[in-house]
Design an enzyme around this catalytic site. Structure first.
Site, PDB file in Angstrom:
ATOM      1  NE  ARG A   1      -3.517  -2.513   0.709  1.00 58.59           N
ATOM      2  CZ  ARG A   1      -3.986  -3.708  -0.186  1.00 58.59           C
ATOM      3  NH1 ARG A   1      -3.729  -3.587  -1.475  1.00 58.59           N
ATOM      4  NH2 ARG A   1      -4.862  -4.555   0.145  1.00 58.59           N
TER       5      ARG A   1
ATOM      6  CE  LYS B   1      -0.913  -9.599 -10.377  1.00 58.53           C
ATOM      7  NZ  LYS B   1      -1.092  -9.311  -8.890  1.00 58.53           N
TER       8      LYS B   1
ATOM      9  CG  ASP C   1      -2.132 -11.926  -2.499  1.00 61.22           C
ATOM     10  OD1 ASP C   1      -2.115 -10.766  -2.769  1.00 61.22           O
ATOM     11  OD2 ASP C   1      -3.471 -12.507  -2.800  1.00 61.22           O
TER      12      ASP C   1
END
Ligand code: NCD
Ligand code: ZN
Length: 338
Positions: free
Chosen positions: A20, A99, A244
């Site tokens: 983040r 990604k 993840d």
């Protein structure tokens, strides 16, 4: 024989993490850097990391919040607007992977890809400059339990065959089908998360609804989970840890339209150790957490070590407003900080 009480491993890498930005980055990043020397940092911020300039800016923000001993491995988000020039510039800026999220399949993927095959020139540019294609492998619109297998069949297999020089990572594999596919294609690897070594759909919706076990791709059947465990502990050269870890504040999990994502960074190595221990293969854990990924990415192995001890501890219920994986549970291994 007495059980092993300490485990010393080469300093590990996390091949998929959501650090983040802003205050959340500052709140969660410690949990990653205390255990991982490097981490592949996902680009699904708002706004996302799309270009070389974004890579520079996001790397600087992470470096500002961490120590120089931690190396963030940067990614860009591949969208329908990504071009070969953008790829080459991002690679020059140090991005190691692009990604790709199909449109709408997970958190912050509203701008995801609609026309996968139109991106062939982008995939070729990635191959030519040595950038990994990192895939959120789920087909939008397909029944949720079948999305991963469908994407593998429709997109990953044909792409792997037609561009054998492109290295592809199926991120956060959740199915037996994913493990099989990796086996079939020498240019395809996959990451496996700590939580997918534990969870099945039953943990999410089998009893009272558990939003803290809700992530994408959703945890699947017992058979899938068991195949993932087998694959993780097998010593396979192209199967490696990607946590993840995806923190969301508790109010965004315990609500209608709750966010997908499990915050597993605080217990990543400990929960993985428990799985390897249960199968009496602790000696293979280093390969999964510190070697296979680096080799697939073509990066040097880390120097330095981390030690885990057999020591019972209880996972906190809440860490800075985020509920960690295994909250309130007792774990048998405790990791020292790097
Ligand atoms: C991730 C997030 O919150 O950013 N969520 C998740 O359920 N895994 C996005 C992703 O990796 O799919
Ligand atoms: Zn993710």
């Amino acid at each position: 024989m007495d059980p092993i009480t300490t485990l010393t491993l080469r300093a590990p890498d996390d091949w998929h993490v959501h650090l983040r930005d802003g205050p959340m980055l500052k709140a969660v990043v410690w949990h990653t850097i205390k255990q991982f020397r490097r981490a592949l940092v996902m680009p699904n911020l708002t706004p996302p990391v799309l270009t070389a300039d974004d890579v520079h800016a996001y790397r600087a923000e992470i470096q500002d919040a961490t120590f120089p001993t931690f190396e963030p491995l940067m990614t860009i988000k591949i969208t329908d607007r990504t071009t070969p020039e953008i790829v080459r510039a991002a690679r020059e800026a140090g991005a190691v992977a692009g990604k790709l999220y199909p449109e709408g399949v997970t958190t912050n993927s509203e701008d995801g890809v609609r026309s996968f095959w139109d991106l062939r020139p982008v995939f070729c540019a990635m191959r030519d400059c040595g950038m990994i294609l990192s895939l959120h492998a789920e087909t939008p619109g397909v029944f949720v339990m079948d999305r991963e297998a469908n994407f593998l069949h429709q997109y990953v297999s044909p792409l792997a065959v037609s561009l054998p020089g492109l290295r592809i990572v199926v991120e956060h594999a959740t199915s037996a089908a994913a493990v099989r596919l990796v086996d079939e294609h020498p240019n395809v690897g996959c990451t496996i998360t700590p939580h997918h070594l534990y969870l099945t759909l039953d943990d999410v919706v089998g009893g009272a609804l558990n939003p803290h076990a809700f992530c994408k791709p959703i945890a699947k059947t017992h058979r899938d989970r068991d195949e993932l465990v087998k694959a993780a502990i097998s010593g396979h050269p192209r199967i490696f840890l990607g946590t993840d870890s995806a923190p969301h504040v508790i109010v965004k999990k315990e609500c209608a339209s709750g966010c997908a994502g499990v915050f597993c960074a605080p217990v990543a190595l400990e929960t993985v150790a428990e799985v390897f221990d249960r199968h009496s293969v602790l000696h293979r854990m280093e390969h999964f957490v510190a070697e296979a990924g680096a080799k697939f990415y073509g990066l040097p192995l880390n120097t330095g070590q981390i030690t885990l001890r057999r020591e019972t501890w209880r996972v906190p219920e809440d860490l800075q407003g985020v509920r960690p994986f295994m909250a309130g549970k007792e774990l048998a291994w405790k990791s020292r900080s790097l």
